[in-house]
Design a protein around this motif. Structure first.
Motif, mmCIF file in Angstrom:
data_model
loop_
_atom_site.group_PDB
_atom_site.id
_atom_site.type_symbol
_atom_site.label_atom_id
_atom_site.label_comp_id
_atom_site.label_asym_id
_atom_site.label_seq_id
_atom_site.Cartn_x
_atom_site.Cartn_y
_atom_site.Cartn_z
ATOM 1 N N ILE A 52 -2.520 -0.132 4.629
ATOM 2 C CA ILE A 52 -2.584 1.047 5.542
ATOM 3 C C ILE A 52 -2.331 2.273 4.901
ATOM 4 C CG2 ILE A 52 -1.715 1.549 7.796
ATOM 5 C CD1 ILE A 52 -0.754 -1.244 8.152
ATOM 6 N N PRO A 53 -3.436 3.412 5.130
ATOM 7 C CA PRO A 53 -3.332 4.476 4.886
ATOM 8 C C PRO A 53 -2.199 5.598 5.392
ATOM 9 C CG PRO A 53 -5.052 4.323 6.041
ATOM 10 C CD PRO A 53 -4.734 3.185 6.057
ATOM 11 N N ALA A 54 -1.498 6.470 4.467
ATOM 12 C CA ALA A 54 -0.638 7.458 5.106
ATOM 13 C C ALA A 54 -1.584 8.399 5.913
ATOM 14 C CB ALA A 54 0.073 7.771 4.336
ATOM 15 N N THR A 55 -1.149 8.950 6.793
ATOM 16 C CA THR A 55 -1.702 10.111 7.639
ATOM 17 C C THR A 55 -1.494 11.474 7.257
ATOM 18 O OG1 THR A 55 -0.085 10.304 9.281
ATOM 19 C CG2 THR A 55 -1.777 8.543 9.751
ATOM 20 N N HIS A 56 -0.319 11.690 6.511
ATOM 21 C CA HIS A 56 -0.082 12.890 5.854
ATOM 22 C C HIS A 56 0.919 12.581 4.621
ATOM 23 C CE1 HIS A 56 2.001 16.812 5.702
ATOM 24 N NE2 HIS A 56 1.009 17.308 6.504
ATOM 25 N N VAL A 57 0.777 13.650 3.662
ATOM 26 C CA VAL A 57 1.233 13.625 2.313
ATOM 27 C C VAL A 57 2.732 13.436 2.514
ATOM 28 C CG1 VAL A 57 1.471 16.004 2.078
ATOM 29 C CG2 VAL A 57 1.264 14.661 0.073
ATOM 30 N N ASP A 58 3.393 14.135 3.707
ATOM 31 C CA ASP A 58 4.938 14.090 3.884
ATOM 32 C C ASP A 58 5.343 12.789 4.642
ATOM 33 O OD1 ASP A 58 5.223 16.238 2.050
ATOM 34 O OD2 ASP A 58 4.921 17.417 3.895
ATOM 35 N N SER A 59 4.306 11.830 4.970
ATOM 36 C CA SER A 59 4.976 10.870 5.863
ATOM 37 C C SER A 59 4.416 9.463 5.353
ATOM 38 C CB SER A 59 4.184 10.942 7.329
ATOM 39 O OG SER A 59 2.743 11.034 7.151
ATOM 40 N N ASP A 82 4.962 6.131 4.291
ATOM 41 C CA ASP A 82 6.012 4.995 4.566
ATOM 42 C C ASP A 82 5.707 3.780 3.799
ATOM 43 O OD1 ASP A 82 7.058 6.135 6.903
ATOM 44 O OD2 ASP A 82 5.549 5.408 8.135
ATOM 45 N N PRO A 83 6.697 3.177 3.150
ATOM 46 C CA PRO A 83 6.467 1.992 2.085
ATOM 47 C C PRO A 83 5.656 0.894 2.733
ATOM 48 C CG PRO A 83 8.841 2.418 2.420
ATOM 49 C CD PRO A 83 8.165 3.398 3.527
ATOM 50 N N SER A 84 4.723 0.457 1.778
ATOM 51 C CA SER A 84 3.748 -0.488 2.406
ATOM 52 C C SER A 84 4.332 -1.887 2.039
ATOM 53 C CB SER A 84 2.260 -0.388 1.499
ATOM 54 O OG SER A 84 1.847 -1.728 1.514
ATOM 55 N N PRO A 85 4.117 -2.789 3.158
ATOM 56 C CA PRO A 85 4.603 -4.161 3.094
ATOM 57 C C PRO A 85 3.818 -4.929 1.748
ATOM 58 C CG PRO A 85 4.352 -3.658 5.200
ATOM 59 C CD PRO A 85 3.848 -2.431 4.478
ATOM 60 N N ASN A 86 2.807 -4.616 1.767
ATOM 61 C CA ASN A 86 1.862 -5.375 0.614
ATOM 62 C C ASN A 86 2.658 -4.811 -0.878
ATOM 63 O OD1 ASN A 86 0.158 -6.381 2.295
ATOM 64 N ND2 ASN A 86 -1.721 -5.591 1.393
ATOM 65 N N HIS A 87 2.885 -3.438 -0.935
ATOM 66 C CA HIS A 87 3.621 -2.831 -2.190
ATOM 67 C C HIS A 87 5.114 -3.357 -2.372
ATOM 68 C CE1 HIS A 87 0.521 0.869 -2.169
ATOM 69 N NE2 HIS A 87 0.020 -0.149 -2.295
ATOM 70 N N ALA A 88 5.599 -3.671 -1.445
ATOM 71 C CA ALA A 88 6.930 -4.220 -1.460
ATOM 72 C C ALA A 88 6.822 -5.633 -1.930
ATOM 73 C CB ALA A 88 7.615 -4.031 -0.039
ATOM 74 N N TRP A 89 5.896 -6.456 -1.475
ATOM 75 C CA TRP A 89 6.090 -7.726 -1.979
ATOM 76 C C TRP A 89 5.461 -8.015 -3.296
ATOM 77 C CZ3 TRP A 89 2.206 -11.390 -3.413
ATOM 78 C CH2 TRP A 89 2.807 -12.637 -3.244
ATOM 79 N N MET A 112 3.664 2.473 -7.838
ATOM 80 C CA MET A 112 2.945 2.014 -6.709
ATOM 81 C C MET A 112 2.914 2.595 -5.512
ATOM 82 S SD MET A 112 2.862 -2.303 -5.645
ATOM 83 C CE MET A 112 2.794 -2.639 -7.423
ATOM 84 N N PRO A 113 4.166 2.952 -4.837
ATOM 85 C CA PRO A 113 3.994 3.676 -3.413
ATOM 86 C C PRO A 113 3.035 4.758 -3.534
ATOM 87 C CG PRO A 113 6.133 3.257 -4.177
ATOM 88 C CD PRO A 113 5.601 3.050 -5.501
ATOM 89 N N TRP A 114 2.757 5.412 -4.582
ATOM 90 C CA TRP A 114 1.858 6.535 -4.560
ATOM 91 C C TRP A 114 0.396 6.292 -4.692
ATOM 92 C CZ3 TRP A 114 6.941 7.118 -5.678
ATOM 93 C CH2 TRP A 114 7.767 8.261 -5.407
ATOM 94 N N THR A 115 0.030 4.889 -4.563
ATOM 95 C CA THR A 115 -1.498 4.593 -4.978
ATOM 96 C C THR A 115 -2.067 4.418 -3.494
ATOM 97 O OG1 THR A 115 -0.933 2.270 -4.815
ATOM 98 C CG2 THR A 115 -1.027 3.341 -6.806
ATOM 99 N N LEU A 116 -1.784 4.630 -2.464
ATOM 100 C CA LEU A 116 -2.138 4.483 -1.072
ATOM 101 C C LEU A 116 -2.872 5.682 -0.583
ATOM 102 C CD1 LEU A 116 -0.417 5.769 1.007
ATOM 103 C CD2 LEU A 116 1.056 3.696 1.062
ATOM 104 N N SER A 117 -4.072 5.554 0.122
ATOM 105 C CA SER A 117 -4.669 6.499 0.506
ATOM 106 C C SER A 117 -3.890 7.537 1.487
ATOM 107 C CB SER A 117 -6.050 6.134 1.248
ATOM 108 O OG SER A 117 -7.041 5.734 0.172
ATOM 109 N N ILE A 118 -4.112 8.801 1.457
ATOM 110 C CA ILE A 118 -3.883 9.564 2.593
ATOM 111 C C ILE A 118 -4.978 10.282 3.360
ATOM 112 C CG2 ILE A 118 -2.711 11.881 2.997
ATOM 113 C CD1 ILE A 118 -1.244 11.501 0.376
ATOM 114 N N ILE A 119 -5.080 9.883 4.588
ATOM 115 C CA ILE A 119 -6.224 10.098 5.395
ATOM 116 C C ILE A 119 -5.651 10.454 6.606
ATOM 117 C CG2 ILE A 119 -8.521 9.203 6.351
ATOM 118 C CD1 ILE A 119 -8.305 7.109 4.175
ATOM 119 N N PRO A 120 -5.976 11.525 6.963
ATOM 120 C CA PRO A 120 -5.169 12.151 8.460
ATOM 121 C C PRO A 120 -5.992 11.310 9.615
ATOM 122 C CG PRO A 120 -5.977 14.075 6.871
ATOM 123 C CD PRO A 120 -6.494 12.642 6.255
ATOM 124 N N ASN A 121 -5.132 11.420 10.736
ATOM 125 C CA ASN A 121 -5.831 10.822 11.899
ATOM 126 C C ASN A 121 -6.918 11.214 12.398
ATOM 127 O OD1 ASN A 121 -3.657 8.707 12.306
ATOM 128 N ND2 ASN A 121 -2.354 10.319 13.173
#
Length: 436
Positions: free
Chosen positions: A116-123, A125-132, A246-255
């Motif tokens: 699930i992408p983040a909506t803002h660079v400062d928000s 949240d840890p991805s459950p996939n990444h944690a696993w 890994m936490p920094w690999t997810l997309s940042i796509i605004p709503n």
């Protein structure tokens, strides 16, 4: 007393949802009716609910590495693949066939990418996939590989190197011998030719990413920014959290943003930080035997010398989109041509380049930079993780001339501010103060 066979199938399914998926698989082996109930249903209600009860991102809300929604979810197949990963990594990957290991690596990489992408660079949240994935990889030797070995196929090396790059730094990566092995790869001039366009790409001219090369670049750059560990407090299961993990690999796509409908789908416009490494040019030439041919051994002892110095520097870069060109092979992801300035010197130090999708659906960055209108340096890189990821771009630099004795080195380009944030902070995309 009545047994399960007398219960409606809907009730049996509700009971199965209380179990671990591996227990459900065992239950299905008890009789043909239960096997049909678990595996032969036309709808995938049972498998969907089993999947959604696991500690993973909801696939219905995830996007691919290019920022597109994940479509046609096969809940049963995906969950079975994940459970197989758990089995293989728990028992030890080297006990299984090369094909099995490659399948496991592909599943792990897919879990890292499809989040699930983040909506803002400062928000973020840890991805459950990444944690696993982090937990599974950390407890397994899957990233322990000698990339010079002939015992592992090229395909498996590429998959392991890609996952390793996403993961970040392991405890073994902190050893000087491992660090120097990556330096040997990164600074070997023979690894930069017209065949791979002087970047971290395969030598077959295909334009596909060479993840073994990217991992070596990642290792060299990372060791300049990861915090030092106290040798007496080394934890073999520790995970180093830093901006190239890994936490920094997810997309940042605004709503509300559909990347298929925006010109700057890669998030080029804004302020970036470009960090790069280099060593003394004379030492580089000696290490490479003056790059006379690819058969002569490299003088790797240079990196073991306590006097060896690898310089790490950073500059600010302000980029903006100049134009786009449609890419028929990747609709909705046109080539982006960009330009910009370095350290706010819009009239002297400049940068121009492009971003495009590679044949293997990765995101490639190419740019040249120089002063007073003259290009001096040429850089080739790869966006690590998903589109617009905070992880940024890893690559290599050399001169635009590509002469045999030209210097080479690694770089890391990562975004610090979007254009909107720069305006809010009183800075425009040319790096000069705006009126307030």
């Amino acid at each position: 007393m009545a047994g399960l066979e007398y219960l409606p199938s809907e009730v049996v399914e509700e009971i199965l949802l209380l179990l671990d998926p591996r227990d459900v698989a065992q239950f299905a082996q008890t009789c043909s009716d239960y096997h049909a109930l678990v595996y032969d249903q036309e709808d995938q209600h049972l498998w969907r609910e089993l999947y959604l009860q696991q500690p993973f991102d909801d696939p219905r809300r995830t996007v691919t590495s290019l920022g597109r929604p994940v479509s046609a979810i096969d809940w049963k197949t995906e969950l079975q693949r994940i459970m197989r990963v758990q089995t293989v990594l728990t028992r030890g990957p080297m006990e299984f066939s090369p094909e099995e290991r490659c399948n496991v690596l592909r599943t792990l990489i897919r879990l890292v990418n499809n989040v699930i992408p983040a909506t803002h660079v400062d928000s973020i949240d840890p991805s459950p996939n990444h944690a696993w994935v982090t937990v599974m990889v950390r407890a397994s030797p899957i990233l322990e590989v000698d990339y010079s070995s002939t015992d592992i196929s090229s395909e498996e090396k590429q998959l392991r190197a890609r996952l390793h790059t996403y993961y970040g730094i392991t405890l073994d990566d902190r050893r000087l011998a491992q660090r120097n092995a990556s330096r040997v790869f990164v600074y070997a001039m023979r690894n930069y030719k017209w065949d791979n366009e002087f970047g971290p790409f395969m030598m077959d001219g295909s334009g596909r990413v060479n993840w073994v090369h990217v991992r070596a670049i990642h290792h060299v750059m990372s060791m300049h920014i990861v915090p030092e560990l106290d040798p007496e407090q080394e934890d073999p299961e520790a995970f180093t959290l830093f901006p190239m993990s890994m936490p920094w690999t997810l997309s940042i796509i605004p709503n509300g943003v559909n990347l298929d409908e925006v010109r700057d789908w890669a998030g080029v416009t804004g302020r970036w930080q470009c960090s790069f490494c280099f060593c003394d040019h004379r030492e580089l030439l000696i290490f490479n035997n003056f790059n006379n041919n690819d058969e002569e051994p490299l003088h790797t002892a240079i990196f073991d010398d306590p006097e060896f110095v690898e310089v790490f520097r950073s500059i600010s870069v302000d980029l903006r989109v100049l134009s786009t060109e449609e890419d028929s092979d990747h609709p909705g992801r046109p080539r982006i041509n960009f330009g910009g300035s370095i350290d706010g010197t819009a009239n002297t130090a400049t940068i121009v380049g492009y971003v495009k999708v590679t044949p293997d659906d990765e995101i490639r960055w190419h740019f040249t930079s120089g002063e007073n209108g003259s290009s001096i340096w040429s850089s080739e890189g790869v966006q690590v993780g998903n589109v617009r990821s905070k992880f940024g771009v890893l690559g290599s630099w050399t001169t635009v001339l590509h002469d045999r004795h030209d210097p080479v080195g690694p770089f890391w380009l990562w975004k610090t501010n979007d254009a909107e944030e720069q305006v809010a902070q009183g800075t425009n995309t040319n790096g000069t103060a705006t009126a307030t």
